[in-house]
Write an enzyme that holds these catalytic residues in place. Structure first.
Site, PDB file in Angstrom:
ATOM      1  N   CYS A   1      14.451  16.341 -17.970  1.00 16.38           N
ATOM      2  CA  CYS A   1      13.416  16.894 -18.602  1.00 16.38           C
ATOM      3  C   CYS A   1      12.185  16.631 -17.799  1.00 16.38           C
ATOM      4  O   CYS A   1      11.026  17.216 -18.126  1.00 16.38           O
ATOM      5  CB  CYS A   1      13.490  16.286 -20.015  1.00 16.38           C
ATOM      6  SG  CYS A   1      13.108  14.292 -20.069  1.00 16.38           S
ATOM      7  N   ASP A   2      11.993  15.658 -16.992  1.00 17.73           N
ATOM      8  CA  ASP A   2      10.874  15.332 -16.190  1.00 17.73           C
ATOM      9  C   ASP A   2      10.201  16.624 -15.530  1.00 17.73           C
ATOM     10  O   ASP A   2       9.203  16.683 -15.271  1.00 17.73           O
ATOM     11  CB  ASP A   2      10.907  14.169 -15.161  1.00 17.73           C
ATOM     12  CG  ASP A   2      11.785  12.958 -15.701  1.00 17.73           C
ATOM     13  OD1 ASP A   2      12.623  13.209 -16.632  1.00 17.73           O
ATOM     14  OD2 ASP A   2      11.572  11.882 -14.994  1.00 17.73           O
ATOM     15  N   ALA A   3      11.436  17.528 -15.070  1.00 14.32           N
ATOM     16  CA  ALA A   3      11.060  18.654 -14.302  1.00 14.32           C
ATOM     17  C   ALA A   3      10.118  19.641 -15.113  1.00 14.32           C
ATOM     18  O   ALA A   3       9.219  20.404 -14.344  1.00 14.32           O
ATOM     19  CB  ALA A   3      12.412  19.420 -14.074  1.00 14.32           C
TER      20      ALA A   3
END
Length: 407
Positions: free
Chosen positions: A182-184
């Site tokens: 999800c950081d992406a």
């Protein structure tokens, strides 16, 4: 102006955070500052400048040499890239020219190149500062290597299996080329959308939207309205049986949405879908904010025992303040949440400008202390501070003793 921080030592249970953590840890918890909370635009920007100046002054000295192997010293990597995203926001608000110059100088030093891995989202985030420089008149050379890299990706799209996380595959090679964590969402798609706007080439927009929704379809829990960090966490539960949603991970998402939505036209079907997710996440986050204004490192943990954590909190304050200003969120409903979150962030700022309570580099909820800081946490704080400054909060009115209530 000096600000007194009242520190108390409390024993905090970590059992509710993630498997493998120590059961109990001691950490100082900052009480509210004795001085009046900075709410005017000038006061907020003065504080943001102090935090940024502290970080810039310590970068040359290698404040975090222990994390060098994790990329902290990488001038093109995500750790510093996230800081430079925050610096672009500050440069847009501050009248001090050195913030602008720092961004331009870093671009020149980097030869305007992305990180070493062509497809990896973490190596795309620094491109957002290059696009800012391009908009500030740095010239086409500021985005030429970025455009060349993204053109190569478009010409040879990855065939990686999205469901496998990069760290879980044999040899750590799985899903290194897709946005499977999800950081992406903060790192890559805002860069692609900004390049689409800068060049007028819709291909970058279409790629960003397609990949964002592929990530969302995999990681977004439609019941909790939160994102799993990656596929390893689908079935994980904490010792109390709660799902594990990482605060900074979901912070990357909410902030990423706030930085994507403005680059899509109003009424666009993809923008509308993003706005729906943004509102759903915001509503959930409002209900799980801790009484002290922070969000827990593990979002669904017991707020009475969870540690304060400032990087996720800063991303949430940024997203919620931006959403209220943009009209996506009802201001009257969310302003108390934003105020509490901003007060918590101010309490994490040391007297010298160091920004504390930033959970170290990780991929899951973990322990954090008042003295912990990182570049990306400062970037998140600068985004939050500038968004709160734009919101124009008024000082809370304190009823005069003995005043008659209006009927």
């Amino acid at each position: 102006m000096k600000r007194a921080l009242l520190l108390a030592t409390t024993v905090v249970s970590l059992a509710c955070m993630a498997p493998g953590l120590p059961a109990v840890a001691e950490t100082p918890v900052a009480a509210r500052p004795a001085a009046r909370m900075p709410l005017s635009r000038a006061e907020i920007l003065t504080l943001a400048e102090r935090v940024a100046d502290y970080q810039l002054a310590t970068m040359a000295g290698g404040e975090f040499p222990q994390n060098a192997a994790l990329g902290t010293s990488d001038m093109k990597g995500w750790v510093q890239g996230a800081l430079f995203v925050g610096l672009t926001a500050l440069a847009d608000h501050s009248d001090k020219p050195h913030f602008r110059q720092v961004i331009l100088s870093r671009g020149v030093a980097n030869k305007w190149e992305l990180g070493r891995r062509l497809y990896h989202a973490d190596d795309h985030v620094i491109g957002q500062s290059y696009l800012w420089a391009y908009r500030q008149g740095a010239g086409p050379q500021a985005i030429a290597p970025l455009k060349a890299s993204f053109d190569q990706i478009l010409a040879h799209p990855s065939q990686d299996d999205l469901i496998h996380h990069e760290y879980s595959a044999p040899g750590g090679a799985g899903c290194d080329e897709r946005w499977c964590w999800c950081d992406a969402i903060f790192m890559a798609p805002p860069t692609w959308l900004q390049l689409a706007q800068a060049t007028g080439d819709r291909r970058y927009r279409d790629f960003a939207v397609k990949e964002f929704f592929a990530t969302t379809d995999m990681l977004y829990d439609k019941e909790e309205h939160l994102y799993y960090r990656d596929s390893r966490f689908f079935e994980r539960r904490d010792p109390n049986g709660r799902k594990v949603f990482w605060s900074r991970g979901d912070g990357w998402v909410l902030a990423g949405l706030a930085r994507m939505i403005p680059y899509l036209p109003k009424g666009d079907a993809d923008r509308t879908r993003m706005e729906t997710i943004f509102r759903e996440m915001s509503a959930k986050l409002k209900t799980i904010q801790k009484p002290d204004g922070f969000w827990s490192p593990s979002l669904l943990s017991d707020p009475k025992t969870a540690l304060p954590e400032s990087s996720g909190t800063a991303f949430y304050v940024f997203g919620l303040a931006w959403g209220a200003k943009a009209g996506l969120l009802d201001r009257a409903t969310y302003e108390p949440t934003i105020r509490r979150g901003w007060a918590a962030l101010v309490s994490a700022v040391h007297e010298d400008g160091k920004f504390g309570y930033v959970q170290p580099i990780s991929d899951r909820p973990d322990a954090v202390g008042y003295d912990d800081t990182q570049y990306y946490g400062v970037g998140a704080f600068l985004l939050a501070a500038t968004a709160v400054a734009d919101l124009g909060l008024e000082p809370a009115r304190v009823p005069t003793k003995g005043a008659k209530r209006r009927r």
